[in-house]
Design a protein around this motif. Structure first.
Motif, PDB file in Angstrom:
ATOM      1  N   ILE A  40      -6.041  -5.893  -2.683  1.00  0.00           N
ATOM      2  CA  ILE A  40      -5.451  -4.545  -2.116  1.00  0.00           C
ATOM      3  C   ILE A  40      -5.497  -3.473  -3.141  1.00  0.00           C
ATOM      4  CG2 ILE A  40      -3.068  -3.737  -1.682  1.00  0.00           C
ATOM      5  CD1 ILE A  40      -2.402  -6.912  -0.433  1.00  0.00           C
ATOM      6  N   THR A  41      -5.234  -3.817  -4.233  1.00  0.00           N
ATOM      7  CA  THR A  41      -5.367  -2.663  -5.427  1.00  0.00           C
ATOM      8  C   THR A  41      -6.587  -2.144  -5.444  1.00  0.00           C
ATOM      9  OG1 THR A  41      -5.996  -4.433  -7.355  1.00  0.00           O
ATOM     10  CG2 THR A  41      -3.393  -3.867  -6.603  1.00  0.00           C
ATOM     11  N   GLN A  42      -7.838  -2.973  -5.462  1.00  0.00           N
ATOM     12  CA  GLN A  42      -9.206  -2.525  -5.449  1.00  0.00           C
ATOM     13  C   GLN A  42      -9.473  -1.440  -4.049  1.00  0.00           C
ATOM     14  OE1 GLN A  42     -11.011  -6.000  -5.384  1.00  0.00           O
ATOM     15  NE2 GLN A  42     -11.008  -6.394  -7.644  1.00  0.00           N
ATOM     16  N   ILE A  43      -9.065  -1.778  -2.953  1.00  0.00           N
ATOM     17  CA  ILE A  43      -8.986  -1.131  -1.767  1.00  0.00           C
ATOM     18  C   ILE A  43      -8.113   0.444  -1.968  1.00  0.00           C
ATOM     19  CG2 ILE A  43      -8.509  -0.896   0.672  1.00  0.00           C
ATOM     20  CD1 ILE A  43      -9.312  -4.114   0.955  1.00  0.00           C
ATOM     21  N   ALA A  61       0.831  -0.956  -0.108  1.00  0.00           N
ATOM     22  CA  ALA A  61      -0.027  -0.020   0.080  1.00  0.00           C
ATOM     23  C   ALA A  61       0.887   1.163  -0.016  1.00  0.00           C
ATOM     24  CB  ALA A  61      -1.018   0.099   1.093  1.00  0.00           C
ATOM     25  N   ALA A  62       2.149   1.366   0.728  1.00  0.00           N
ATOM     26  CA  ALA A  62       2.905   2.548   0.580  1.00  0.00           C
ATOM     27  C   ALA A  62       3.725   2.765  -0.521  1.00  0.00           C
ATOM     28  CB  ALA A  62       3.843   2.231   1.829  1.00  0.00           C
ATOM     29  N   LEU A  63       4.240   1.256  -0.927  1.00  0.00           N
ATOM     30  CA  LEU A  63       4.921   1.631  -2.381  1.00  0.00           C
ATOM     31  C   LEU A  63       3.913   2.039  -3.386  1.00  0.00           C
ATOM     32  CD1 LEU A  63       7.132  -1.518  -2.262  1.00  0.00           C
ATOM     33  CD2 LEU A  63       7.950   0.850  -1.770  1.00  0.00           C
ATOM     34  N   ALA A  64       2.867   1.774  -3.556  1.00  0.00           N
ATOM     35  CA  ALA A  64       1.837   2.035  -4.548  1.00  0.00           C
ATOM     36  C   ALA A  64       1.726   3.661  -4.538  1.00  0.00           C
ATOM     37  CB  ALA A  64       0.299   1.404  -4.403  1.00  0.00           C
TER      38      ALA A  64
END
Length: 205
Positions: A183-186, A151-154
């Motif tokens: 994760i990507t959807q959230i 989540a952070a690196l995104a």
């Protein structure tokens, strides 16, 4: 079909907003996390770990925001669970050896190559500090740490290689492709659409 649990879902915006420095959004994400079962120490641990990815300023601002939220809730007679402390590390432990073992397990291979031949100290720090000092702390498990890291690196432009690597590490912790997609959807729905689309693009690669 296994999905992320409620606590893991709540970790994602906390990590992302800690990383991108949007503290008003972070406050709301922290409240949501506390109300969905995350302890104060679990949220604190996410932010402690993230200093290794986004730097001390963002981590310190994140923990300051957590402290402010907790104090404000206390003043409203809301007492959140503090949670467990990390088990103390034995004084005679070889932290470099333990960290190397953790890094190898998570990466699925011994991590080496031209970059670390050129800068061997970098890999020593990764092994001894990130995968040793931090990853062996048992406030969070390795899956939860990878969810927070992704989540952070995104939120970081130009971190394609690192994000891709941590998707692989996440799979090695036992997270599934479906959970990574979640994760990507959230991120898309709770953080930022562009950030989520970037996370989805790297995952597809």
């Amino acid at each position: 079909m296994t999905y992320l649990n409620t606590k893991q879902q709540a970790m994602i915006p906390i990590a992302a907003f800690t990383a991108n420095g949007k503290l008003d959004h972070l406050s709301l994400a922290i409240i949501n996390g506390l109300e969905n079962g995350l302890s104060i120490n679990e949220i604190k641990e996410i932010q402690i770990q993230l200093y290794t990815y986004v730097g001390f300023p963002r981590a310190i601002n994140g923990i300051s925001t957590l402290m402010a939220v907790v104090n404000e809730r206390k003043s409203s007679n809301i007492h959140d669970e503090v949670g467990k402390e990390a088990t103390p590390i034995a004084e005679n432990i070889d932290i470099l050896a333990i960290g190397t073992e953790v890094q190898t397990q998570l990466a699925g291979k011994v991590v080496e190559g031209p970059l670390f031949d050129f800068a061997p100290t970098l890999n020593q720090f990764l092994r001894a500090h990130l995968f040793g000092d931090i990853f062996i702390r048992d406030v969070l498990n390795h899956q939860d740490r990878e969810i927070a890291t992704i989540a952070a690196l995104a939120t970081i432009q130009g971190a394609d290689a690192q994000l891709k690597a941590h998707y692989g590490i996440a799979l090695n912790t036992g997270l599934t492709q479906i959970q990574l997609q979640e994760i990507t959807q959230i991120i898309t729905s709770k953080v930022n659409e562009d950030t989520g689309n970037y996370a989805k693009r790297i995952l597809k690669q």
